[in-house]
Design a protein around this motif. Structure first.
Motif, PDB file in Angstrom:
ATOM      1  N   ARG A 127       0.827  -1.205   0.000  1.00 65.19           N
ATOM      2  CA  ARG A 127       0.000   0.000   0.000  1.00 65.19           C
ATOM      3  C   ARG A 127       0.866   1.263   0.000  1.00 65.19           C
ATOM      4  N   GLN A 128       1.957   1.227   0.758  1.00 67.96           N
ATOM      5  CA  GLN A 128       2.854   2.384   0.807  1.00 67.96           C
ATOM      6  C   GLN A 128       3.493   2.632  -0.554  1.00 67.96           C
ATOM      7  N   LEU A 129       3.932   1.562  -1.230  1.00 75.52           N
ATOM      8  CA  LEU A 129       4.563   1.718  -2.544  1.00 75.52           C
ATOM      9  C   LEU A 129       3.547   2.162  -3.594  1.00 75.52           C
ATOM     10  N   LEU A 130       2.338   1.632  -3.516  1.00 79.13           N
ATOM     11  CA  LEU A 130       1.299   2.068  -4.457  1.00 79.13           C
ATOM     12  C   LEU A 130       1.011   3.558  -4.294  1.00 79.13           C
ATOM     13  N   ASP A 131       0.992   4.008  -3.064  1.00 82.23           N
ATOM     14  CA  ASP A 131       0.806   5.432  -2.812  1.00 82.23           C
ATOM     15  C   ASP A 131       1.985   6.222  -3.383  1.00 82.23           C
ATOM     16  N   ARG A 132       3.191   5.672  -3.234  1.00 84.38           N
ATOM     17  CA  ARG A 132       4.399   6.348  -3.736  1.00 84.38           C
ATOM     18  C   ARG A 132       4.354   6.530  -5.241  1.00 84.38           C
ATOM     19  N   VAL A 133       3.816   5.551  -5.969  1.00 83.22           N
ATOM     20  CA  VAL A 133       3.787   5.641  -7.436  1.00 83.22           C
ATOM     21  C   VAL A 133       2.461   6.216  -7.949  1.00 83.22           C
ATOM     22  N   GLY A 134       1.639   6.721  -7.013  1.00 86.91           N
ATOM     23  CA  GLY A 134       0.405   7.394  -7.421  1.00 86.91           C
ATOM     24  C   GLY A 134      -0.738   6.480  -7.793  1.00 86.91           C
ATOM     25  N   LEU A 135      -0.761   5.267  -7.250  1.00 85.20           N
ATOM     26  CA  LEU A 135      -1.803   4.305  -7.628  1.00 85.20           C
ATOM     27  C   LEU A 135      -2.564   3.752  -6.428  1.00 85.20           C
ATOM     28  N   ARG A 151      -0.069   0.003 -15.553  1.00 85.41           N
ATOM     29  CA  ARG A 151       0.286  -1.419 -15.406  1.00 85.41           C
ATOM     30  C   ARG A 151       1.784  -1.573 -15.158  1.00 85.41           C
ATOM     31  N   GLN A 152       2.586  -0.784 -15.858  1.00 83.37           N
ATOM     32  CA  GLN A 152       4.034  -0.892 -15.673  1.00 83.37           C
ATOM     33  C   GLN A 152       4.458  -0.385 -14.298  1.00 83.37           C
ATOM     34  N   ARG A 153       3.776   0.610 -13.776  1.00 87.44           N
ATOM     35  CA  ARG A 153       4.070   1.077 -12.415  1.00 87.44           C
ATOM     36  C   ARG A 153       3.710   0.010 -11.383  1.00 87.44           C
ATOM     37  N   VAL A 154       2.623  -0.701 -11.619  1.00 85.10           N
ATOM     38  CA  VAL A 154       2.268  -1.824 -10.734  1.00 85.10           C
ATOM     39  C   VAL A 154       3.363  -2.882 -10.786  1.00 85.10           C
ATOM     40  N   ALA A 155       3.888  -3.151 -11.988  1.00 87.88           N
ATOM     41  CA  ALA A 155       4.958  -4.136 -12.133  1.00 87.88           C
ATOM     42  C   ALA A 155       6.209  -3.707 -11.366  1.00 87.88           C
ATOM     43  N   VAL A 156       6.476  -2.405 -11.344  1.00 84.00           N
ATOM     44  CA  VAL A 156       7.621  -1.894 -10.576  1.00 84.00           C
ATOM     45  C   VAL A 156       7.406  -2.143  -9.085  1.00 84.00           C
ATOM     46  N   VAL A 157       6.204  -1.858  -8.598  1.00 82.69           N
ATOM     47  CA  VAL A 157       5.912  -2.088  -7.182  1.00 82.69           C
ATOM     48  C   VAL A 157       6.035  -3.568  -6.843  1.00 82.69           C
ATOM     49  N   ARG A 158       5.514  -4.419  -7.707  1.00 85.23           N
ATOM     50  CA  ARG A 158       5.632  -5.869  -7.473  1.00 85.23           C
ATOM     51  C   ARG A 158       7.096  -6.287  -7.382  1.00 85.23           C
ATOM     52  N   ALA A 159       7.942  -5.719  -8.237  1.00 84.28           N
ATOM     53  CA  ALA A 159       9.368  -6.068  -8.233  1.00 84.28           C
ATOM     54  C   ALA A 159      10.062  -5.626  -6.958  1.00 84.28           C
ATOM     55  N   LEU A 160       9.518  -4.596  -6.303  1.00 83.82           N
ATOM     56  CA  LEU A 160      10.157  -4.036  -5.108  1.00 83.82           C
ATOM     57  C   LEU A 160       9.580  -4.579  -3.802  1.00 83.82           C
ATOM     58  N   ILE A 161       8.513  -5.368  -3.867  1.00 89.95           N
ATOM     59  CA  ILE A 161       7.768  -5.727  -2.660  1.00 89.95           C
ATOM     60  C   ILE A 161       8.632  -6.464  -1.631  1.00 89.95           C
TER      61      ILE A 161
END
Length: 225
Positions: A127-135, A151-161
């Motif tokens: 949730r914190q990362l999604l907020d960071r990337v504006g999603l 979608r690509q921003r979600v993929a970035v968050v998934r890679a960082l989880i």
């Protein structure tokens, strides 16, 4: 000076076949902790081979690859899988999100392999990362309801989880329009700094490569730069 996070030493790799085709011919590379590096080179030069080796998806024919002081050629398949899940994040040209899963569910997928280790902090971090990337307003949406850039921003968050030490991005802006590509490139640079993650981007985009602290060219089976 601290030891590199990851180091190639005289790495050789060939494509198998009746007559093996050499791809890497003594490639060497050292990645410092927290740095950002672009790997460039013509199509067919072996950039995908480099990424597979960096990501522990493949091993060299000759030479050594060390990750955080560990010789990858000496690890078992199970040890490599554990290192890959906990220490390495992957971003691809195509987002590879599961269409039937929500944004939040897609992001949490990498944590399932080590549920006991990740469970207490995984969802708050997502949730914190999604907020960071504006999603943060998209966490319940399915991927089909998102734009390509989202979608690509979600993929970035998934890679960082899983808080990886190394983030590998394979043509991450290749399928995006120019505005989305510029935004994603800026986001990667900012997250590289904020998360302290070593970022390696394979790209044909000169604009994206210029955003990285260092550019390395794959030429004639060796890495230069």
């Amino acid at each position: 000076m601290s030891a590199p996070l990851l180091e190639f030493r005289d790495v050789h790799k060939s494509y198998p076949g009746p007559e093996p085709v050499p791809v890497l011919k003594g490639a060497s590379l050292a990645l410092a902790r927290g740095e950002s590096v672009a790997i460039v080179g013509p199509s067919g030069s072996g950039k995908s081979t480099i990424l597979n080796l960096l990501g522990t998806l493949d091993l060299p024919d000759r030479g050594t690859i060390t990750f955080d002081g560990r010789d990858l050629t000496q690890l078992t398949a199970q040890e490599l899988a554990a290192l890959r899940n906990r220490q390495i994040g992957f971003i691809f040209q195509s987002h590879h999100l599961l269409p039937q899963c929500s944004v939040l569910e897609n992001i949490l997928l990498p944590t399932l392999a080590d549920a006991n280790h990740s469970a207490p902090t995984a969802e708050p971090r997502a949730r914190q990362l999604l907020d960071r990337v504006g999603l943060s307003h998209r966490l319940g949406h399915l991927p089909g309801k998102l734009s390509g850039g989202e979608r690509q921003r979600v993929a970035v968050v998934r890679a960082l989880i899983n808080r990886p030490a190394l983030l590998l991005a394979d043509e991450p802006t290749g399928a995006l329009d120019r505005a989305s590509a510029l935004n994603l490139g800026q986001l990667l640079v900012e997250l590289n700094r904020e998360e302290g993650v070593t970022l390696v981007v394979v790209t044909h985009s000169g604009e994206l490569a210029q955003r990285m602290a260092r550019t390395v060219e794959l030429r004639d089976g060796k890495l230069e730069g």
